[in-house]
Design an enzyme around this catalytic site. Structure first.
Site, PDB file in Angstrom:
ATOM      1  N   GLU A 121     -13.056   2.571  -5.471  1.00 51.12           N
ATOM      2  CA  GLU A 121     -13.582   3.793  -6.077  1.00 51.12           C
ATOM      3  C   GLU A 121     -12.493   4.522  -6.856  1.00 51.12           C
ATOM      4  O   GLU A 121     -11.329   4.502  -6.478  1.00 51.12           O
ATOM      5  CB  GLU A 121     -14.159   4.730  -5.001  1.00 51.12           C
ATOM      6  CG  GLU A 121     -15.464   4.192  -4.419  1.00 51.12           C
ATOM      7  CD  GLU A 121     -16.099   5.119  -3.396  1.00 51.12           C
ATOM      8  OE1 GLU A 121     -17.339   5.135  -3.324  1.00 51.12           O
ATOM      9  OE2 GLU A 121     -15.373   5.824  -2.668  1.00 51.12           O
ATOM     10  N   CYS A 176      -8.205   9.955 -10.491  1.00 50.60           N
ATOM     11  CA  CYS A 176      -7.667   9.626  -9.165  1.00 50.60           C
ATOM     12  C   CYS A 176      -8.003   8.167  -8.885  1.00 50.60           C
ATOM     13  O   CYS A 176      -9.177   7.793  -8.873  1.00 50.60           O
ATOM     14  CB  CYS A 176      -8.307  10.552  -8.126  1.00 50.60           C
ATOM     15  SG  CYS A 176      -7.856  10.147  -6.432  1.00 50.60           S
ATOM     16  N   CYS A 220      -8.220   0.838   3.390  1.00 52.34           N
ATOM     17  CA  CYS A 220      -6.849   1.194   3.768  1.00 52.34           C
ATOM     18  C   CYS A 220      -6.620   0.736   5.197  1.00 52.34           C
ATOM     19  O   CYS A 220      -7.456   0.952   6.063  1.00 52.34           O
ATOM     20  CB  CYS A 220      -6.663   2.714   3.672  1.00 52.34           C
ATOM     21  SG  CYS A 220      -4.959   3.260   4.015  1.00 52.34           S
ATOM     22  N   CYS A 241      -5.372   7.223   9.575  1.00 53.07           N
ATOM     23  CA  CYS A 241      -5.262   8.682   9.667  1.00 53.07           C
ATOM     24  C   CYS A 241      -6.631   9.212  10.122  1.00 53.07           C
ATOM     25  O   CYS A 241      -7.661   8.835   9.568  1.00 53.07           O
ATOM     26  CB  CYS A 241      -4.872   9.281   8.325  1.00 53.07           C
ATOM     27  SG  CYS A 241      -3.331   8.596   7.650  1.00 53.07           S
ATOM     28  N   CYS A 275      -9.255  10.989   7.592  1.00 49.96           N
ATOM     29  CA  CYS A 275      -9.565  10.354   6.300  1.00 49.96           C
ATOM     30  C   CYS A 275     -10.636   9.284   6.465  1.00 49.96           C
ATOM     31  O   CYS A 275     -10.538   8.420   7.341  1.00 49.96           O
ATOM     32  CB  CYS A 275      -8.302   9.742   5.703  1.00 49.96           C
ATOM     33  SG  CYS A 275      -8.586   8.956   4.105  1.00 49.96           S
ATOM     34  N   CYS A 324     -10.757  14.523  -1.819  1.00 44.27           N
ATOM     35  CA  CYS A 324      -9.676  13.883  -1.052  1.00 44.27           C
ATOM     36  C   CYS A 324     -10.166  13.454   0.318  1.00 44.27           C
ATOM     37  O   CYS A 324     -10.768  14.232   1.044  1.00 44.27           O
ATOM     38  CB  CYS A 324      -8.517  14.849  -0.810  1.00 44.27           C
ATOM     39  SG  CYS A 324      -7.909  15.662  -2.266  1.00 44.27           S
TER      40      CYS A 324
END
Ligand code: SAH
Length: 334
Positions: free
Chosen positions: A83, A97, A104, A108, A111, A319
Site C-alpha cells: 500500500e 508515503c 512487516c 509493534c 501498529c 500512520c
C-alpha cells in the site's frame, strides 16, 4: 520499472545504452507508457512494451478519504500486497508515503501492519513504482518511507530507491526515511549517506521497559546506541532527526514521561513529532489536553516539538493503519 531488466533487454537487443537513460527519464517524469517516449524508435518501444513491464506493481484498489488523501493497494507480480498513500495539503504540497516491505516482520503492539502476514522485501523498483504511480497524475514533492515495513531491514533497496527520487522530482531534502532503530541498516545509512536525506526515529517511550513492551525490537537494539547513531547523522548532514512519538492514553503520555523523553533528546539534534494514535484496536488515543500538556514539558526543556496532522483515517490510510487483507488465491491444479 525494473531498470535491471530494462538494461539487460536493451543490451540483448543490441541497442546503445543511452536508450536506458531515455526510457528512465520519461518514466521518472511521469510518462503514462512506452507510447509517450517519442525520442525512442517505435520498434524498440514495441519490443520493450512486450518484455519489460512498464510498472512492477499492479494497482488493485484505490480509496479516497474525505480530506483528499488517496490510498492505493498494489500487487507485486508474485501476488504480495503493497500500500502507498498520497497526501495533499492546502499549500499545494503533495507527499507520498511508501512501503519498503509487503507487511512487516516486527510486532509493534500499536501498529496494524505487524499483524498481517509478512511477505518479503520490496525491490528498489517496486519502491519507486509506488511514487511513479502517483507521479503520472500530478507532481509529487515529498516522499516519506513510512508505509508498510521497516526500511532498514531492506536497506540496499531503500537506499537505491531514495537515490533515484530526484529523477522523479523529489529532492533528498524532501525525502524522509523512518526507522524503529534497526541498527545494521541504520549504521549503513549513517556511514554511507552524504545526501541530506531526513531520518526519522520511531521512539514512543523513553523508559526502556515500556519501549520493549510496545516495540519488542528494543530488546535487540537498545535506544541509547540508536540515538548515538542518529546524532552522528545530524552531525554529518546538519539535518535534525525527527522523533516520532505516538500518544497512547495512560501508557506513554504523562508529563513525567515527557520529561524523561526530553532528557534523552538534549543538544539540538532532534525534533519531536507527537502523533495522535490512529485506532488499530489496541489502545485509546491521548486526549488533546494530554498531548498539549506533554508538549508543554518538551517546550520547557527546549526540545522542539509539533503535533502531527492526521490524514486519511476514514480509509485506514493513516500512520500505523496500513494492513492489506490477504487475497484469496486460486490454485491451478495440474
Ligand atoms: N517501520 C518504520 C516505518 C513505518 S513509519 C517505523 O516504524 O518507523 C510508520 C509510523 O507510524 C511509525 O512512526 C509508527 O510508529 C507510527 N505508527 C504505527 N502505528 C500507529 C498508530 N496506530 N497510530 C499512529 N502512529 C502509528
Amino acid at each position: 520499472m525494473d531498470l535491471t531488466l530494462l538494461e539487460r533487454r536493451i543490451a540483448e537487443l543490441g541497442e546503445p545504452s543511452y536508450r536506458v537513460r531515455q526510457v528512465w527519464e520519461w518514466t521518472a517524469r511521469g510518462a503514462s507508457g512506452y507510447d509517450a517516449m517519442t525520442n525512442v524508435p517505435r520498434p524498440l518501444r514495441d519490443a520493450l512494451a512486450g518484455e519489460v513491464p512498464f510498472s512492477t506493481l499492479e494497482p488493485e484498489t484505490e480509496q479516497r478519504a474525505r480530506d483528499g488523501t488517496v490510498k492505493t493497494l498494489f500487487r507485486t507480480h508474485d501476488g504480495h500486497p503493497v500500500e502507498a498513500v498520497l497526501m495533499r495539503y492546502r499549500d499545494g504540497r503533495r507527499s507520498v508515503c511508501i512501503s519498503s516491505q509487503s507487511g512487516c516482520p516486527l510486532t509493534c503492539t500499536f501498529c496494524a501492519t505487524g499483524r498481517m502476514a509478512f511477505g518479503r522485501n520490496l525491490t528498489a523498483w517496486e519502491i519507486l513504482d509506488q511514487v511513479l504511480h502517483f507521479r503520472r497524475t500530478q507532481a509529487v514533492d515529498h516522499v516519506v518511507f513510512m508505509g508498510m515495513g521497516e526500511p532498514f531491514m531492506n536497506v540496499d533497496n531503500v537506499l537505491a530507491a531514495a537515490r533515484r527520487l530526484p529523477d522523479a522530482g523529489v529532492t533528498h531534502r524532501r525525502t524522509t526515511i523512518s526507522t524503529v532503530g534497526w541498527m545494521p541498516g541504520l549504521r549503513r545509512f549513517v556511514d554511507e549517506i552524504s545526501e541530506p536525506i531526513r531520518l526519522a526515529l520511531s521512539l514512543h517511550a523513553a523508559d526502556p521497559a515500556l519501549r520493549s513492551e510496545l516495540m519488542p525490537v528494543n530488546d535487540r537494539y537498545p535506544l541509547n546506541e540508536v540515538l548515538a547513531l542518529c546524532r552522528t547523522h545530524f552531525e554529518r548532514t546538519n539535518r535534525r532527526v525527527f522523533v516520532e512519538y505516538v500518544m497512547l492514553a495512560g501508557v506513554n503520555d504523562s508529563p513525567a514521561q515527557a520529561r524523561l523523553l526530553a532528557g534523552l533528546l538534549g543538544g539540538g539534534a532532534f525534533k519531536v513529532n507527537l502523533i495522535p494514535y490512529n485506532p488499530t484496536g489496541m489502545y485509546d488515543g491521548s486526549s488533546r489536553d494530554a498531548i498539549a500538556a506533554f508538549k508543554v514539558e518538551l517546550d520547557r526543556a527546549r526540545v522542539p516539538a509539533t503535533v502531527r496532522l492526521t490524514r486519511g483515517r476514514d480509509i485506514a490510510a493513516a500512520c500505523g493503519q496500513l494492513a492489506a487483507a490477504p487475497r484469496a488465491r486460486t490454485r491451478v491444479r495440474a
